[in-house]
Design an enzyme around this catalytic site. Structure first.
Site, PDB file in Angstrom:
ATOM      1  N   THR A 185      22.819 -37.188 -37.366  1.00  0.00           N
ATOM      2  CA  THR A 185      23.875 -38.339 -37.176  1.00  0.00           C
ATOM      3  C   THR A 185      23.439 -39.667 -37.051  1.00  0.00           C
ATOM      4  OG1 THR A 185      25.698 -38.934 -35.466  1.00  0.00           O
ATOM      5  CG2 THR A 185      23.338 -38.206 -34.412  1.00  0.00           C
ATOM      6  N   ASP A 244      24.698 -43.366 -26.330  1.00  0.00           N
ATOM      7  CA  ASP A 244      24.732 -42.381 -25.919  1.00  0.00           C
ATOM      8  C   ASP A 244      23.824 -42.311 -24.803  1.00  0.00           C
ATOM      9  OD1 ASP A 244      26.311 -41.150 -27.806  1.00  0.00           O
ATOM     10  OD2 ASP A 244      24.616 -40.064 -28.617  1.00  0.00           O
ATOM     11  N   ASN A 275      25.589 -41.543 -35.314  1.00  0.00           N
ATOM     12  CA  ASN A 275      26.458 -41.836 -33.941  1.00  0.00           C
ATOM     13  C   ASN A 275      27.867 -42.076 -34.561  1.00  0.00           C
ATOM     14  OD1 ASN A 275      26.978 -41.586 -31.380  1.00  0.00           O
ATOM     15  ND2 ASN A 275      26.660 -43.566 -30.829  1.00  0.00           N
ATOM     16  N   THR A 316      28.474 -37.929 -37.748  1.00  0.00           N
ATOM     17  CA  THR A 316      27.557 -36.711 -37.642  1.00  0.00           C
ATOM     18  C   THR A 316      28.076 -35.755 -38.652  1.00  0.00           C
ATOM     19  OG1 THR A 316      27.567 -37.285 -35.311  1.00  0.00           O
ATOM     20  CG2 THR A 316      26.765 -34.913 -35.927  1.00  0.00           C
ATOM     21  N   SER A 373      22.585 -35.881 -26.023  1.00  0.00           N
ATOM     22  CA  SER A 373      23.295 -35.530 -27.239  1.00  0.00           C
ATOM     23  C   SER A 373      24.095 -34.494 -26.793  1.00  0.00           C
ATOM     24  CB  SER A 373      22.462 -35.182 -28.502  1.00  0.00           C
ATOM     25  OG  SER A 373      22.970 -34.881 -29.438  1.00  0.00           O
TER      26      SER A 373
END
Length: 584
Positions: free
Chosen positions: A406, A430, A408, A388, A459
């Site tokens: 991002t 996520d 991740n 990110t 997020s």
């Protein structure tokens, strides 16, 4: 770059920090403007442009757009796309992001949601092993871990709706750098070493990162000609250049080759969502921040409105830290239970962001005792500082951009689609793929964030803009589940009177309800404070590795000066802040 700051957290006095890893350039015209306006009335527009990002080449690309006659939104396209080239460890065209914008012409604040979405094949059962447990490998590596990317659509949207320059201009720096290459730096080498086993599974990834026969090494030049061509098609054809046609065909072929399931229809059907930001007041500050599917804005509203009940500067460090931690604990509990994709889930946002609700939560905080979390876990909170990235922009017209993007985890899924140079995200982790089971960052979720075709995963990215009668600041950070508390500490730092660079360097603490532990950077808490917190019933994990990479810019309206702060935890040479007078 690790730092050791011995600062009383948020006590309100100036921290002594160096601009390590940061360069600041201010033109002579801007210097004159500062001197002439120092005693003037509060300015109505900034004296120039300030950009802070995680890499010098990206910051310079943004400023190049300002010099070409563009605005902050053009600069954002250039910064974002260049970060996608020079920080493949953190973000890229195969990922997504959030863009919080302030349009000076209309006075409107908008939130552009370019979060990835779950493909149609994604079902809870698809992520379970033969024992019914979460298949961690499938959730974080390779084609099943990847959601449909959103970042290219966001770049097109920003250019078409807010920019003054064509994509052929704003994407030119990224195309040039992808084609000609850039020097590999230590974070890329270190991150590749950590993910090499996964990345070297895939043909397209090997073609990019093992092109010279060995892994990336500091001092070498990384060239990405396929990525340059993908960016050229995006510049030439806009949305069609990525989501349909040659690039889309290669993405779909790569997913199929590696055993995943995407469809041409869902790729071509991706849309950004334009949402209303979360807005609330904290003391003299008006805060504009990220709405769901970000959890950041709701959590920031809860934490700051809880903390507004105390004068933090008047408290000793142990009491102040205790109260901040208890506010964090309650906000993260609500994050886990309530929040998800607003297109799929009804959330009580009005209740969660109401000052009265915050007052009720405040009343549950014992002034001298920790509140045990509902469930305890002995697992440490995983760190994220290199996955990110964030950038912040203010231009001379008063336009503002706070953007976090991002893929991740480090290098996302590890999968580069052959012929595209695009490294795909692993954002599917996520989701609450198995409700009640923590993801890679130790964060749990339940039905509100359960996986479903077409849904956007929750997020923590929290791009934020704060404004008082005297000051305006744009800030955000990477850090996984710790992003929200980084931004919280940054806002409290500004409220305590710190400057932009001091805010970026503030020592950090974190609590996310589960596990029930205070995480602290080295020297963030002194021995006496730790002892006092333990006596209150807190578990303190002091001396963790540093985390995050906060990027912020600020405008002092009274002095009419711009300033920027880039996180000194970032290795020297990777980050940059540039300031320039208003010449457009």
């Amino acid at each position: 770059m690790p730092i050791a700051l011995r600062t009383v957290l948020l006590a309100g006095f100036l921290a002594s920090t160096a601009l390590s890893g940061c360069t600041t350039a201010t033109s002579a015209q801007a210097q004159e403007s500062k001197q002439e306006s120092a005693a003037a009335a509060t300015a109505t527009t900034p004296p120039g442009t300030a950009i802070a990002s995680g890499h010098a080449l990206a910051t310079e690309a943004g400023l190049e757009m300002i010099r070409a006659g563009g605005n902050a939104f053009d600069a954002a396209v250039a910064v974002s796309s260049t970060l996608s080239v020079v920080e493949p460890i953190s973000s890229g065209l195969g990922g997504g992001g959030f863009f919080l914008l302030h349009d000076a012409d209309t006075g409107e604040d908008v939130f552009v949601d370019a979060r990835e979405i779950a493909p149609e094949a994604a079902t809870p059962e698809a992520y379970l092993d033969e024992n019914g447990d979460l298949d961690r490998n499938r959730a974080t590596n390779g084609p099943w871990s990847a959601g449909i990317p959103g970042l290219p659509a966001a770049l097109v949207h920003l250019a078409q709706e807010y920019g003054e320059l064509p994509l052929s201009t704003t994407l030119a720096p990224a195309i040039r750098i992808a084609r000609d290459g850039f020097p590999i730096y230590e974070r890329l080498e270190r991150g590749y070493a950590r993910r090499s086993e996964v990345m070297e599974r895939y043909r397209g990834t090997r073609e990019v990162f093992l092109a010279d026969g060995d892994p990336p090494q500091v001092g070498e030049t990384l060239k990405q000609p396929d990525l340059a061509r993908t960016l050229e098609l995006l510049a030439e054809k806009g949305f069609e250049g990525f989501y349909r046609g040659d690039v889309a065909d290669k993405l779909l072929a790569s997913i199929e080759e590696e055993g995943g399931q995407w469809t041409a229809e869902e790729l071509a059907g991706y849309e950004v969502r334009v949402r209303e930001p979360i807005e609330f007041d904290y003391r003299d500050w008006h805060v504009v921040t990220a709405p769901p599917p970000s959890s950041g804005g709701v959590a920031l509203a809860q934490m700051l409105q809880i903390l507004e009940g105390w004068d933090l500067a008047e408290l000793d460090e142990a009491k102040r830290t205790h109260l901040i931690v208890e506010a964090m604990r309650r906000a993260y509990r609500d994050r886990t239970i309530y929040l998800g994709d607003p297109d799929f889930v009804d959330m009580p946002l009005e209740m969660l962001t109401d000052p009265g609700y915050a007052a009720g939560l405040r009343a549950t905080i014992h002034p001298d005792k920790a509140t045990p979390s509902d469930l305890l876990s002995g697992q440490p909170v995983p760190l994220e500082d290199e996955e990110t990235t964030h950038f912040s922009i203010i231009d001379g017209d008063g336009n503002r951009v706070s953007a976090t993007q991002t893929v991740n985890l480090l290098y996302g899924s590890g999968l580069v689609a052959p012929g595209t140079g695009v490294i795909l995200n692993d954002e599917m982790d996520d989701f609450a793929l198995k409700p009640g089971t923590p993801n890679a960052f130790g964060v749990m979720g339940f039905d509100a964030n359960a996986v479903e075709a077409g849904k956007r995963m929750l997020s923590s990215m929290s791009p934020t803009i704060i404004e008082s009668p005297q000051k305006l600041a744009v800030l955000g950070a990477p850090g996984g589940s710790r992003i929200i508390t980084e931004v919280l500490i940054g806002i409290l730092g500004y409220d305590a009177g710190l400057g932009a660079q001091q805010v970026a360097a503030l020592p950090r603490i974190h609590h996310q309800w589960m596990p029930d532990v205070i995480s602290a950077e080295p020297d963030a808490l002194d021995a006496e404070t730790i002892k006092a917190l333990q006596a209150m019933g807190h578990i303190v994990n002091a001396g963790e590795d540093t985390w995050g990479n906060l990027q912020t810019v600020a405008w002092d309206k009274q002095a009419d000066t711009l300033s920027g702060g880039t996180d000194p935890r970032n290795p020297v040479g990777d980050a940059d802040v540039l300031l320039e007078s208003a010449t457009r």
